[in-house]
Design a protein around this motif. Structure first.
Motif, mmCIF file in Angstrom:
data_model
loop_
_atom_site.group_PDB
_atom_site.id
_atom_site.type_symbol
_atom_site.label_atom_id
_atom_site.label_comp_id
_atom_site.label_asym_id
_atom_site.label_seq_id
_atom_site.Cartn_x
_atom_site.Cartn_y
_atom_site.Cartn_z
ATOM 1 N N GLU A 96 -11.014 -11.390 16.640
ATOM 2 C CA GLU A 96 -11.401 -10.181 17.385
ATOM 3 C C GLU A 96 -12.718 -10.370 18.138
ATOM 4 O O GLU A 96 -13.296 -9.393 18.607
ATOM 5 N N ASP A 106 -4.373 1.820 15.740
ATOM 6 C CA ASP A 106 -4.372 0.439 15.252
ATOM 7 C C ASP A 106 -4.361 -0.489 16.459
ATOM 8 O O ASP A 106 -3.738 -0.186 17.481
ATOM 9 N N GLN A 107 -5.029 -1.628 16.291
ATOM 10 C CA GLN A 107 -5.083 -2.567 17.425
ATOM 11 C C GLN A 107 -3.807 -3.406 17.555
ATOM 12 O O GLN A 107 -3.628 -4.091 18.557
ATOM 13 N N PHE A 145 -8.116 3.181 5.588
ATOM 14 C CA PHE A 145 -7.574 2.629 4.346
ATOM 15 C C PHE A 145 -7.440 1.115 4.459
ATOM 16 O O PHE A 145 -6.623 0.600 5.235
ATOM 17 N N GLU A 146 -8.202 0.413 3.683
ATOM 18 C CA GLU A 146 -8.162 -1.054 3.600
ATOM 19 C C GLU A 146 -8.126 -1.706 4.980
ATOM 20 O O GLU A 146 -7.358 -2.646 5.216
ATOM 21 N N ALA A 147 -8.932 -1.211 5.872
ATOM 22 C CA ALA A 147 -8.931 -1.765 7.233
ATOM 23 C C ALA A 147 -10.348 -2.008 7.756
ATOM 24 O O ALA A 147 -10.519 -2.779 8.693
ATOM 25 N N PHE A 157 0.110 5.386 -1.209
ATOM 26 C CA PHE A 157 0.060 6.563 -0.334
ATOM 27 C C PHE A 157 1.081 7.600 -0.785
ATOM 28 O O PHE A 157 0.817 8.803 -0.782
ATOM 29 N N ASP A 208 -11.428 -5.491 8.004
ATOM 30 C CA ASP A 208 -10.684 -6.288 8.981
ATOM 31 C C ASP A 208 -11.234 -6.133 10.391
ATOM 32 O O ASP A 208 -10.876 -6.920 11.278
ATOM 33 N N GLY A 211 -2.022 0.704 10.437
ATOM 34 C CA GLY A 211 -0.904 -0.167 10.065
ATOM 35 C C GLY A 211 0.433 0.453 10.422
ATOM 36 O O GLY A 211 0.618 1.005 11.514
ATOM 37 N N GLY A 231 -7.025 2.049 11.793
ATOM 38 C CA GLY A 231 -6.426 0.868 11.157
ATOM 39 C C GLY A 231 -5.204 1.293 10.365
ATOM 40 O O GLY A 231 -4.995 0.896 9.225
ATOM 41 N N ASN A 264 0.805 -1.236 0.000
ATOM 42 C CA ASN A 264 0.000 0.000 0.000
ATOM 43 C C ASN A 264 0.830 1.275 0.000
ATOM 44 O O ASN A 264 0.375 2.316 -0.479
ATOM 45 N N GLY A 277 -5.197 0.768 19.802
ATOM 46 C CA GLY A 277 -6.587 0.730 20.251
ATOM 47 C C GLY A 277 -7.492 0.108 19.225
ATOM 48 O O GLY A 277 -7.134 -0.028 18.052
ATOM 49 N N ASP A 278 -8.657 -0.296 19.692
ATOM 50 C CA ASP A 278 -9.697 -0.812 18.814
ATOM 51 C C ASP A 278 -10.460 0.392 18.255
ATOM 52 O O ASP A 278 -10.906 1.252 19.020
ATOM 53 N N ALA A 279 -10.605 0.431 16.949
ATOM 54 C CA ALA A 279 -11.257 1.582 16.322
ATOM 55 C C ALA A 279 -12.688 1.762 16.806
ATOM 56 O O ALA A 279 -13.225 2.874 16.770
HETATM 57 C C1 LIG Z 1 -4.877 -4.504 5.726
HETATM 58 S S1 LIG Z 1 -4.157 -3.683 7.070
HETATM 59 C C2 LIG Z 1 -4.110 -2.018 6.438
HETATM 60 C C3 LIG Z 1 -3.153 -1.154 7.190
HETATM 61 C C4 LIG Z 1 -2.990 0.257 6.632
HETATM 62 N N1 LIG Z 1 -4.210 1.025 6.681
HETATM 63 C C5 LIG Z 1 -2.462 0.206 5.226
HETATM 64 O O1 LIG Z 1 -3.189 0.540 4.296
HETATM 65 O O2 LIG Z 1 -1.289 -0.181 5.038
HETATM 66 C C6 LIG Z 1 -5.492 -3.601 8.225
HETATM 67 C C7 LIG Z 1 -5.116 -2.967 9.550
HETATM 68 O O3 LIG Z 1 -6.302 -2.888 10.362
HETATM 69 C C8 LIG Z 1 -5.915 -3.113 11.697
HETATM 70 N N2 LIG Z 1 -7.112 -3.489 12.466
HETATM 71 C C9 LIG Z 1 -7.822 -4.629 12.391
HETATM 72 N N3 LIG Z 1 -8.841 -4.596 13.270
HETATM 73 C C10 LIG Z 1 -8.771 -3.404 13.910
HETATM 74 C C11 LIG Z 1 -9.548 -2.779 14.930
HETATM 75 N N4 LIG Z 1 -10.616 -3.388 15.447
HETATM 76 N N5 LIG Z 1 -9.189 -1.548 15.352
HETATM 77 C C12 LIG Z 1 -8.097 -0.931 14.839
HETATM 78 N N6 LIG Z 1 -7.333 -1.469 13.878
HETATM 79 C C13 LIG Z 1 -7.661 -2.687 13.407
HETATM 80 C C14 LIG Z 1 -4.874 -4.220 11.580
HETATM 81 O O4 LIG Z 1 -4.093 -4.324 12.762
HETATM 82 C C15 LIG Z 1 -4.105 -3.763 10.352
HETATM 83 O O5 LIG Z 1 -3.034 -2.929 10.706
#
Ligand SMILES: C[S@@+](CC[C@H](N)C(=O)[O-])C[C@H]1O[C@@H](n2cnc3c(N)ncnc32)[C@H](O)[C@@H]1O
Length: 373
Positions: free
Chosen positions: A319, A212-213, A256-258, A158, A261, A191, A189, A154, A239-241
């Motif tokens: 999770e 990010d968690q 972004f792509e999170a 960016f 997840d 990353g 999220g 990714n 933290g948890d979003a």
């Molecule tokens: C596919 S990665 C994308 C990371 C970053 N946004 C990027 O584009 O490179 C997904 C991210 O979501 C985070 N994530 C998953 N569940 C989450 C939650 N409940 N709260 C916060 N972050 C979370 C993961 O730890 C991971 O870093």
């Protein structure tokens, strides 16, 4: 057209699996090259014999020979004089390959994608257990290789698209990020922090908070922000979003792509919405998949389902999720989540990207409850 016979069908599938094995092993051969710094060594040395290469890269000569020969046979490297004895041959990166294999800032830097495959390979025994038990495989268990693989996939976007293409496509967000009072951005999220850092670089008035968690991701993001000289404007927290504890309001929340997840995506969207300043928006980038399931699917659907069965779904299931959607987050599902979080407006943005679709979410402060499980 006549229907294929059973024999044709068997032949085609058997060949496809055989080809898949070749491609998979070649992909892992590139992984060795990335992790051991072998492409970097070739880039530094130019045309090189196996002994020079082994010495410079710090690997054992017998492995160096085999890897160089394999890479040349596979077409990743060129061999200038293949008819000569092995010890005398010279190998080099063909024109253009260094960008893909070595240059971390190039939009073509695809080599680290192989790390993601290695990260998945490392948890295969855990995946077998998880499929039987229904439990998840925590994101952290996929380890550094997977984190690096995702981040490297990714990061070029960016670096090259976020500020030049994505945000200018939403002029009022772009304007707000350039103006006073200093804009605040929340990146959920986040990353390894590449998006937060790119945002701060592009918008010098902005402060960015990444959440990010995954603790190791946040530690890496903090180090990256410090290295970029942006630690005064870019911060990260674990933290948890869906359970944000941060005070204050934000002019822009990015995911972004999170979102796909997250175990509680509606909770995360609601938390984002509750922290929006007046006129603020949530910008979600998630997979560019079709609106409905169809089989067989195109290349994007195949890629995203591959991620889903091997990583995203198991990680989300770990999770203790409200929803476990997997990688294939379709636009109607996202619209349902946004409505449940209290957004009144979901706009699909006209941004050209082969992997992601962009959504802008707006609306009044949420009072809605989560949808039933
Ligand atoms: C596919 S990665 C994308 C990371 C970053 N946004 C990027 O584009 O490179 C997904 C991210 O979501 C985070 N994530 C998953 N569940 C989450 C939650 N409940 N709260 C916060 N972050 C979370 C993961 O730890 C991971 O870093």
């Amino acid at each position: 057209m006549t229907a294929p016979t059973n024999l044709d069908t068997r032949q085609a599938l058997a060949e496809r699996l055989g080809d898949g094995l070749t491609w998979s092993m070649e992909t892992l051969g590139v992984y060795l090259g990335v992790e051991l710094g072998l492409y970097r060594a070739l880039d530094e040395l130019g045309a090189v014999t196996e002994a020079e290469f082994a010495g410079h890269a710090g690997i054992a000569p017998r492995y160096a020979r085999e890897w160089l020969e394999q890479q040349a046979v596979a077409g990743y490297l060129a061999c200038d004089d293949p008819q000569r004895p092995a010890a005398e041959r010279r190998y080099r990166l063909p024109a253009g390959h260094a960008e893909v294999l070595v240059d971390a800032d190039s939009p073509y830097h695809a080599a680290p994608l192989t790390l993601a495959l290695a990260g998945i390979a490392g948890v295969l025994p855990r995946l077998l257990e998880a499929y039987r038990s229904g439990e998840g495989v925590p994101y952290a268990e996929y380890g550094r290789a997977l984190r690096d693989g995702i981040a490297a996939a990714n990061r070029p976007m960016f670096l090259h698209e976020l500020a030049s293409t994505w945000l200018p496509a939403v002029p009022d967000i772009d304007r707000r990020l350039r103006s006073a009072p200093p804009p605040r951005v929340l990146d959920l999220g986040c990353g390894l922090g590449a998006s937060a850092i790119a945002l701060a670089r592009a918008y010098p008035r902005a402060t960015v908070l990444g959440v990010d968690q995954d603790e190791p991701s946040v530690a890496r993001a903090e180090a990256a922000a410090a290295e970029a000289g942006l630690a005064d404007r870019v911060a990260f927290v674990v933290g948890d979003a869906a359970e944000l504890v941060q005070d204050g309001s934000f002019d822009l929340v990015t995911i972004f792509e999170a979102l796909h997840d997250m175990g509680d995506p509606v909770g995360a969207l609601r938390a984002a919405k509750d922290r929006l300043a007046g006129g603020g928006s949530v910008l979600v980038a998630d997979e560019r998949v079709a609106d409905t399931f169809a089989a067989p699917g195109d290349a994007t659907e195949r890629l995203m389902y591959g991620w889903s069965i091997l990583h995203c779904l198991p990680a989300t299931l770990a999770e203790d999720p409200v929803e476990a959607t997997g990688t294939v987050l379709r636009a109607p599902t996202l619209a349902r989540w946004a409505a449940a979080a209290g957004f009144t407006d979901v706009e699909v943005l006209n941004i050209d990207n082969p992997f992601w679709r962009f959504y802008r979410l707006r609306g009044q402060v949420s009072t809605s409850r989560p949808p039933p499980r």
